[in-house]
Scaffold this motif. Sequence first.
Motif, PDB file in Angstrom:
ATOM      1  N   UNK A 192       0.842  -1.194   0.000  1.00 48.33           N
ATOM      2  CA  UNK A 192       0.000   0.000   0.000  1.00 48.33           C
ATOM      3  C   UNK A 192       0.886   1.256   0.000  1.00 48.33           C
ATOM      4  N   UNK A 193       0.401   2.271  -0.718  1.00 46.78           N
ATOM      5  CA  UNK A 193       1.168   3.512  -0.774  1.00 46.78           C
ATOM      6  C   UNK A 193       1.292   4.110   0.618  1.00 46.78           C
ATOM      7  N   UNK A 194       2.512   4.504   0.962  1.00 47.33           N
ATOM      8  CA  UNK A 194       2.747   5.072   2.281  1.00 47.33           C
ATOM      9  C   UNK A 194       3.065   6.563   2.177  1.00 47.33           C
ATOM     10  N   UNK A 195       4.208   6.911   1.579  1.00 50.95           N
ATOM     11  CA  UNK A 195       4.565   8.320   1.448  1.00 50.95           C
ATOM     12  C   UNK A 195       5.649   8.477   0.382  1.00 50.95           C
ATOM     13  N   UNK A 196       5.922   9.767   0.070  1.00 50.69           N
ATOM     14  CA  UNK A 196       7.005  10.108  -0.857  1.00 50.69           C
ATOM     15  C   UNK A 196       8.168  10.624  -0.026  1.00 50.69           C
ATOM     16  N   UNK A 197       9.355  10.062  -0.229  1.00 48.51           N
ATOM     17  CA  UNK A 197      10.534  10.450   0.538  1.00 48.51           C
ATOM     18  C   UNK A 197      11.623  10.991  -0.382  1.00 48.51           C
ATOM     19  N   UNK A 198      12.548  11.724   0.245  1.00 46.58           N
ATOM     20  CA  UNK A 198      13.708  12.222  -0.464  1.00 46.58           C
ATOM     21  C   UNK A 198      13.654  13.729  -0.626  1.00 46.58           C
ATOM     22  N   UNK A 199      14.776  14.289  -1.058  1.00 44.22           N
ATOM     23  CA  UNK A 199      16.055  13.625  -1.379  1.00 44.22           C
ATOM     24  C   UNK A 199      16.906  13.391  -0.139  1.00 44.22           C
ATOM     25  N   UNK A 200      18.072  12.759  -0.345  1.00 46.07           N
ATOM     26  CA  UNK A 200      18.979  12.490   0.763  1.00 46.07           C
ATOM     27  C   UNK A 200      18.965  11.032   1.181  1.00 46.07           C
ATOM     28  N   UNK A 201      19.309  10.810   2.452  1.00 44.86           N
ATOM     29  CA  UNK A 201      19.402   9.461   3.006  1.00 44.86           C
ATOM     30  C   UNK A 201      18.059   9.055   3.609  1.00 44.86           C
ATOM     31  N   UNK A 202      17.522   7.917   3.177  1.00 41.53           N
ATOM     32  CA  UNK A 202      16.276   7.391   3.737  1.00 41.53           C
ATOM     33  C   UNK A 202      16.475   5.921   4.083  1.00 41.53           C
ATOM     34  N   UNK A 203      15.620   5.429   4.970  1.00 43.09           N
ATOM     35  CA  UNK A 203      15.683   4.037   5.413  1.00 43.09           C
ATOM     36  C   UNK A 203      14.427   3.302   4.985  1.00 43.09           C
TER      37      UNK A 203
ATOM     38  N   UNK B  30       7.869  15.487 -14.124  1.00 40.94           N
ATOM     39  CA  UNK B  30       6.977  14.974 -13.086  1.00 40.94           C
ATOM     40  C   UNK B  30       6.889  15.997 -11.962  1.00 40.94           C
ATOM     41  N   UNK B  31       5.672  16.371 -11.607  1.00 38.19           N
ATOM     42  CA  UNK B  31       5.482  17.303 -10.490  1.00 38.19           C
ATOM     43  C   UNK B  31       4.815  16.619  -9.295  1.00 38.19           C
ATOM     44  N   UNK B  32       4.239  15.445  -9.511  1.00 35.97           N
ATOM     45  CA  UNK B  32       3.625  14.679  -8.420  1.00 35.97           C
ATOM     46  C   UNK B  32       4.086  13.228  -8.548  1.00 35.97           C
ATOM     47  N   UNK B  33       5.160  12.843  -7.834  1.00 44.80           N
ATOM     48  CA  UNK B  33       5.697  11.482  -7.977  1.00 44.80           C
ATOM     49  C   UNK B  33       4.681  10.383  -7.659  1.00 44.80           C
ATOM     50  N   UNK B  34       3.824  10.632  -6.677  1.00 39.78           N
ATOM     51  CA  UNK B  34       2.847   9.601  -6.295  1.00 39.78           C
ATOM     52  C   UNK B  34       1.887   9.308  -7.445  1.00 39.78           C
ATOM     53  N   UNK B  35       1.352  10.342  -8.074  1.00 39.78           N
ATOM     54  CA  UNK B  35       0.417  10.127  -9.187  1.00 39.78           C
ATOM     55  C   UNK B  35       1.106   9.472 -10.377  1.00 39.78           C
TER      56      UNK B  35
END
Length: 252
Positions: A37-48, A91-96
């Motif tokens: 399931x879609x959770x969120x959009x992350x970035x830029x940088x270091x993510x886990x 792209x202006x909305x990564x989720x869509x």
Amino acid sequence: MFEFGGITIVFIVVALLVSSIRILREYERGVVFMLGRFWKVKGPGLILIIPGIQQMVRVDLRTVVFDVPSQDVISRDNVSVKVNAVVYFRVIDPAKSILQVEDYLNATSQLAQTTLRSVLGKHELDQMLAERETLNTDIQQALDTQTDAWGIKVSNVEIKHVDIDETMVRAIAKQAEAERERRAKIIHAEGELQASEKLLAAAEVLSGRPQAMQLRYLQTLSLIAGDKTNTIVFPMPGELMNLMMRDTKPGE
């Protein structure tokens, strides 16, 4: 045995920690899914990312430029032409862009081809050749409206080439030549009209001043004398003839 098990656990923890690290560049975003399931959009940088539970899809936010393949278009005046163009979008909305369409690059490319044919088919050939800026705007607006649901912004569309059949090129050349001849005849006629108006005004001035007529006559004789022809024919003014006849009458 206990030490071997401890090393194994540490190794597994380190491996999981390393596999969970993601580094996104400034122009990238990560669309994260939690158990599908879609959770969120992350970035830029270091993510886990939690391995096995979360998945991430990278999305590039930079402007994409691609050539629209040459399309066969029938203009409104039934002329067949081949047209290709360049489309700029991002792209202006990564989720869509991930959730609403399977492959936004291919989808935008196919939509650009169909939109190019449909928009240009509503215009005549002369408009395709002379009004490219207007056509570029129409295509861009049509594309932008349809790709908005995918989170994509079409910033610009440029028509590169409009290829016309050789027979149509010759017909256009003949039409342009006829148009130039028409303009030349109109300009010549306007010049004749203006010249006749000036001559009429000059004749009215000269008719009111006999002395001016004589001066004009002498000037004409001077111009004729400068010509090196063997035969010179010039008119004799009526006033001069009358004067000569009056001087030769007997008894005067």
